[in-house]
Design an enzyme around this catalytic site. Structure first.
Site, PDB file in Angstrom:
ATOM      1  N   LYS A   1      -1.117 -20.829   4.736  1.00  0.00           N
ATOM      2  CA  LYS A   1      -2.463 -20.250   4.605  1.00  0.00           C
ATOM      3  C   LYS A   1      -2.539 -19.949   2.872  1.00  0.00           C
ATOM      4  CE  LYS A   1      -0.547 -16.375   3.184  1.00  0.00           C
ATOM      5  NZ  LYS A   1      -0.438 -15.728   1.818  1.00  0.00           N
TER       6      LYS A   1
ATOM      7  N   ASP B   1       1.561 -10.935   7.318  1.00  0.00           N
ATOM      8  CA  ASP B   1       0.988 -12.149   7.629  1.00  0.00           C
ATOM      9  C   ASP B   1       0.773 -12.835   8.953  1.00  0.00           C
ATOM     10  OD1 ASP B   1       1.164 -13.670   4.026  1.00  0.00           O
ATOM     11  OD2 ASP B   1      -0.108 -11.925   4.891  1.00  0.00           O
TER      12      ASP B   1
HETATM   13  C1  LIG Z   1       1.299 -11.085  -0.276  1.00  0.00           C
HETATM   14  C2  LIG Z   1       0.889 -11.640   1.013  1.00  0.00           C
HETATM   15  C3  LIG Z   1      -0.654 -11.762   1.037  1.00  0.00           C
HETATM   16  O1  LIG Z   1      -1.086 -12.615   1.983  1.00  0.00           O
HETATM   17  O2  LIG Z   1       1.245 -12.612   1.336  1.00  0.00           O
HETATM   18  P1  LIG Z   1       2.711 -13.706   0.908  1.00  0.00           P
HETATM   19  O3  LIG Z   1       2.299 -14.090  -0.846  1.00  0.00           O
HETATM   20  O4  LIG Z   1       3.772 -12.934   1.148  1.00  0.00           O
HETATM   21  O5  LIG Z   1       2.305 -14.941   1.376  1.00  0.00           O
HETATM   22  C4  LIG Z   1       1.003 -10.512   2.037  1.00  0.00           C
HETATM   23  O6  LIG Z   1       0.529  -9.375   1.875  1.00  0.00           O
HETATM   24  C5  LIG Z   1       2.682 -10.372   2.476  1.00  0.00           C
HETATM   25  O7  LIG Z   1       2.845 -10.395   3.927  1.00  0.00           O
HETATM   26  P2  LIG Z   1       4.299 -11.004   4.309  1.00  0.00           P
HETATM   27  O8  LIG Z   1       4.921 -11.878   3.556  1.00  0.00           O
HETATM   28  O9  LIG Z   1       4.150 -10.932   5.957  1.00  0.00           O
HETATM   29  O10 LIG Z   1       5.017  -9.504   4.141  1.00  0.00           O
HETATM   30  P3  LIG Z   1       6.242  -8.904   5.137  1.00  0.00           P
HETATM   31  O11 LIG Z   1       7.249  -9.718   5.095  1.00  0.00           O
HETATM   32  O12 LIG Z   1       5.547  -8.061   6.027  1.00  0.00           O
HETATM   33  O13 LIG Z   1       6.538  -7.589   3.927  1.00  0.00           O
HETATM   34  C6  LIG Z   1       7.550  -8.171   2.801  1.00  0.00           C
HETATM   35  C7  LIG Z   1       7.422  -6.804   1.961  1.00  0.00           C
HETATM   36  O14 LIG Z   1       6.263  -6.635   1.093  1.00  0.00           O
HETATM   37  C8  LIG Z   1       5.637  -5.441   0.959  1.00  0.00           C
HETATM   38  N1  LIG Z   1       4.250  -5.545   1.690  1.00  0.00           N
HETATM   39  C9  LIG Z   1       3.950  -6.261   2.496  1.00  0.00           C
HETATM   40  C10 LIG Z   1       2.608  -6.416   2.815  1.00  0.00           C
HETATM   41  C11 LIG Z   1       1.874  -5.437   2.446  1.00  0.00           C
HETATM   42  N2  LIG Z   1       0.312  -5.577   2.925  1.00  0.00           N
HETATM   43  N3  LIG Z   1       1.961  -4.468   1.717  1.00  0.00           N
HETATM   44  C12 LIG Z   1       3.261  -4.382   1.349  1.00  0.00           C
HETATM   45  O15 LIG Z   1       3.646  -3.590   0.486  1.00  0.00           O
HETATM   46  C13 LIG Z   1       6.664  -4.505   1.738  1.00  0.00           C
HETATM   47  O16 LIG Z   1       7.693  -3.764   0.949  1.00  0.00           O
HETATM   48  C14 LIG Z   1       7.327  -5.462   2.787  1.00  0.00           C
HETATM   49  O17 LIG Z   1       8.708  -5.021   3.024  1.00  0.00           O
END
Ligand SMILES: C[C@@](CO)(OP(=O)(O)O)[C@H](O)COP(=O)(O)OP(=O)(O)OC[C@H]1O[C@@H](n2ccc(N)nc2=O)[C@H](O)[C@@H]1O
Ligand SMILES: Nc1ncnc2c1ncn2[C@@H]1O[C@H](COP(=O)(O)OP(=O)(O)O)[C@@H](O)[C@H]1O
Length: 297
Positions: A12, A139
């Protein structure tokens, strides 16, 4: 020979991502447009075996099986439903990790859907499956539906959106830089506290030079993590500028980085950009109307 299922787990991109609040538990509330792409994608070779338990292997040597999200997905599903069949999974890891493309979350969602489809009377209703998915990663719920969505909450509130990008070639550029999501959110908190980043709706030309450049031409895409990540990884800002030199209609970093997505109405411009990016050592993946697009670089 038992049946082998080949599950495709796409990625994504976040075409818009604003961090709008922080909860008591430290998780951040976001407003984001999630858009699924078919490339890059992981492949899960799955087959049922005798007995119980998951046997997992993976092509990524730096991704051990214990901490793999697929192990946690199997465990969580078995604990919740009592369905714990003998399953072998071989994960072909193609989505770069720490790239903002949701690779781990996508793998988990593909596997959860496969388990739930075979769980018979143990199967979970859609809402319960989404609730289990959220415990694996913010996610993961998005990938259960895998359709363009306006995402709020910490990632659990999804509203389908009509987001027709059929006229564009979407180019994903993946610099070999790993950005840790947890770090990115913590760093955003620090920069928010000293006023160097704000939620987009608080930005004005006065308090944000970057917005003064954009207000004349409102940015089609936006990601509040760019200022955070470019501050720590200036080389990624250079990559974005290199992409912009190839005249995309829009370009933005995806998620917490380090990948970029660029929208090109001209396939020729997309081709030239991909060639230049690959020459700099950055992997590129293109798609158009939801299908992978081979680019001659
Ligand atoms: C930033 C985003 C944007 O789509 O994606 P990615 O860049 O990772 O793909 C998401 O919010 C990432 O989702 P995801 O990658 O599943 O995060 P998780 O494993 O649940 O969380 C990893 C860490 O990121 C922080 N976290 C995650 C999601 C959120 N809404 N708030 C947070 O503060 C937390 O500290 C958590 O321990
Ligand atoms: N199957 C998996 N695929 C990718 N990452 C995984 C997987 N299982 C566990 N992880 C861990 O999750 C982290 C985040 O991976 P990923 O979701 O691909 O990145 P991002 O959060 O930037 O989209 C990785 O750095 C890795 O340590």
């Amino acid at each position: 020979m038992s049946t082998v299922w080949k599950l495709r787990a796409g990625c994504k991109v976040n075409l818009y991502l604003d961090i709008v609040g922080v909860r008591e538990d430290g998780y951040h509330e976001i407003e984001s447009l999630f858009y699924p792409l078919p490339a890059p994608c992981d492949i899960l070779d799955v087959h049922l075996s005798d007995g119980q338990g998951l046997r997992l292997s993976c092509t990524a040597s730096d991704l051990g099986t214990e901490e793999n999200i697929l192990s946690r997905a199997y465990q969580r599903f078995a604990e919740t439903t009592g369905f714990a069949p003998g399953v072998s999974v071989h994960l072909h890891k193609n989505i770069p990790m720490g790239a903002g493309l949701g690779g781990g979350s996508s793998d988990a969602a593909a596997f959860l859907s496969w388990l739930n489809a075979r769980a018979g009377d143990h199967a979970l209703a859609r809402g319960d499956l989404a609730g289990l998915a959220l415990t694996l990663g913010a996610d993961v719920p998005f990938f259960l539906g895998n359709a363009p969505a306006w995402v709020t909450g910490i990632g659990e509130k999804l509203e389908p959106v009509a987001c027709d990008l059929a006229d564009y070639t979407l180019l994903v550029v993946c610099p070999a830089v790993h950005v840790n999501t947890r770090w990115a959110y913590r760093r955003w908190d620090e920069m928010r506290a000293n006023g160097s980043v704000r939620p987009r709706k608080e930005l004005t030309p006065e308090n944000s030079p970057i917005m003064s450049l954009c207000f004349t031409k409102p940015p089609k895409l936006w990601n509040g993590f760019e200022e955070v990540v470019f501050h720590e990884f200036p080389a990624l800002y250079e990559v974005k500028k290199q992409i912009l030199n190839h005249f995309p209609d829009a370009c933005v970093m995806s998620g917490s980085g380090s990948s970029f997505v660029a929208l090109f109405s001209s396939v020729e411009c997309a081709n030239r950009c991909a060639g230049a990016m690959r020459a700099m050592g950055h992997a590129c993946h293109a798609s158009r109307s939801g299908e992978p697009l081979g680019l001659n670089s």
